[in-house]
Design an enzyme around this catalytic site. Structure first.
Site, mmCIF file in Angstrom:
data_model
loop_
_atom_site.group_PDB
_atom_site.id
_atom_site.type_symbol
_atom_site.label_atom_id
_atom_site.label_comp_id
_atom_site.label_asym_id
_atom_site.label_seq_id
_atom_site.Cartn_x
_atom_site.Cartn_y
_atom_site.Cartn_z
ATOM 1 N N HIS A 153 56.144 51.137 -16.492
ATOM 2 C CA HIS A 153 55.522 50.658 -15.271
ATOM 3 C C HIS A 153 56.455 50.932 -14.001
ATOM 4 C CE1 HIS A 153 58.019 47.074 -16.625
ATOM 5 N NE2 HIS A 153 57.494 46.302 -15.384
ATOM 6 N N HIS A 171 57.899 48.600 -11.854
ATOM 7 C CA HIS A 171 58.644 47.619 -11.122
ATOM 8 C C HIS A 171 60.134 48.258 -11.265
ATOM 9 C CE1 HIS A 171 56.397 43.929 -12.504
ATOM 10 N NE2 HIS A 171 55.983 44.442 -11.023
ATOM 11 N N ASP A 200 63.061 47.304 -11.763
ATOM 12 C CA ASP A 200 63.974 47.251 -12.794
ATOM 13 C C ASP A 200 63.773 48.062 -13.874
ATOM 14 O OD1 ASP A 200 62.042 45.315 -13.248
ATOM 15 O OD2 ASP A 200 62.894 44.374 -14.786
ATOM 16 N N HIS A 201 62.658 49.061 -13.623
ATOM 17 C CA HIS A 201 62.314 49.850 -14.724
ATOM 18 C C HIS A 201 62.350 51.463 -14.344
ATOM 19 C CE1 HIS A 201 60.891 46.671 -17.548
ATOM 20 N NE2 HIS A 201 60.906 46.086 -16.539
ATOM 21 N N HIS A 204 50.827 42.830 -17.297
ATOM 22 C CA HIS A 204 51.840 42.626 -16.450
ATOM 23 C C HIS A 204 51.604 43.272 -15.090
ATOM 24 C CE1 HIS A 204 56.146 41.979 -15.768
ATOM 25 N NE2 HIS A 204 56.240 43.142 -15.198
ATOM 26 N N ASP A 261 57.627 45.471 -20.107
ATOM 27 C CA ASP A 261 57.367 44.136 -19.801
ATOM 28 C C ASP A 261 56.024 43.660 -20.322
ATOM 29 O OD1 ASP A 261 59.948 44.328 -19.005
ATOM 30 O OD2 ASP A 261 59.000 43.818 -16.713
ATOM 31 N N HIS A 284 63.483 43.771 -21.713
ATOM 32 C CA HIS A 284 64.451 42.908 -21.422
ATOM 33 C C HIS A 284 64.963 41.928 -22.653
ATOM 34 C CE1 HIS A 284 63.817 42.323 -17.043
ATOM 35 N NE2 HIS A 284 62.381 42.952 -17.319
HETATM 36 FE FE FE Z 1 61.063 43.970 -15.924
HETATM 37 ZN ZN ZN Z 2 58.012 44.478 -14.929
#
Ligand code: FE
Ligand code: ZN
Length: 239
Positions: free
Chosen positions: A54, A56, A58-59, A112, A131, A169
């Site tokens: 996805h 985001h 942090d990905h 999410h 996530d 995570h």
């Molecule tokens: Fe994340």
């Molecule tokens: Zn995420």
């Protein structure tokens, strides 16, 4: 196929999967470039593909730098083409993505985010759930609905129980405490938590989990209907 778990940022995991003979690799969800480059160089492989579950940060944070350095192709969900940095290959629900010896089925699993997908390497029995499904938990519902998230988790639940779960995570221990608060008499959960704690004490990831363990221990997968799932999700947000 080899797999390396790459800790990134505070509590993210990226994953490098590679073909030892051909010396080529894919990375799943590179949060940042540096730790991924270190693992690539150490294993002397060429990064051909970057797979994003996805959009985001942090990905996808390492997308641009890694693509530039290795001339890799970036794969993401077609409806997220405008928010996955430098996407090259757009995939859709139930499609099989295949290049070289890499072969994964794509599942659209919204909740999410609306464009969240999972990569299921069905021959290796590994699924990268980003996530959406965490070990002993599930992602927050940011863009989708409770119903979408519930359905997405049920989709994963129907896979073979010996499927290994690789999520985005290291949230397992916090998730475990929530499961325990709501399911304190579950002996499988107690057993799983002691395994998780041992791993963390030794500075090891608690990933992968297996679908069998998640079905037995993850309170969100044990929810019988949408209503009880939604209640749990709300409780977890304030836990
Ligand atoms: Fe994340
Ligand atoms: Zn995420």
């Amino acid at each position: 196929m080899e797999i390396k778990i790459i800790p990134c940022l505070n509590d993210n995991y990226s994953y490098l999967i590679f073909d030892k003979n051909k010396k080529i690799a894919c990375v799943i969800d590179p949060s940042e470039a540096k730790p991924v480059i270190e693992i690539i160089e150490k294993n002397k492989v060429n990064l051909r593909y970057i797979l994003n579950t996805h959009h985001h940060y942090d990905h996808v944070g390492g997308n641009i730098e890694l693509k530039k350095k290795y001339n890799s192709k970036i794969i993401g969900f077609k409806d997220d083409k405008d928010r996955i940095p430098e996407i090259d290959i757009m995939v859709e629900n139930n499609q099989i993505w295949k290049e070289e010896n890499f072969e994964a089925k794509i599942y659209h699993i919204p909740g999410h985010t609306t464009g969240h997908i999972a990569f299921h390497f069905f021959k290796e029995k590994k699924i990268f759930t980003g996530d959406t499904l965490f070990s002993l938990g599930c992602g927050r519902i940011f863009e989708g609905t409770y119903k979408q998230m519930f359905n997405s988790l049920n989709k994963i639940k129907r896979l073979p129980v010996d499927t290994e779960i690789y999520c985005g995570h290291e949230y397992t221990l916090q998730n475990a405490n929530f499961c325990l608060a709501n399911d304190s008499a579950n002996p499988k959960l107690i057993e799983k938590i002691s395994k998780v704690k041992k791993k963390l004490e030794n500075n090891l990831p608690t990933i992968p989990s297996t679908l069998a363990e998640e079905i037995e221990c993850n309170i969100f997968l044990k929810a019988k209907d949408l209503e009880s799932f939604s209640k749990l999700r709300d409780l977890k947000d304030n836990f």
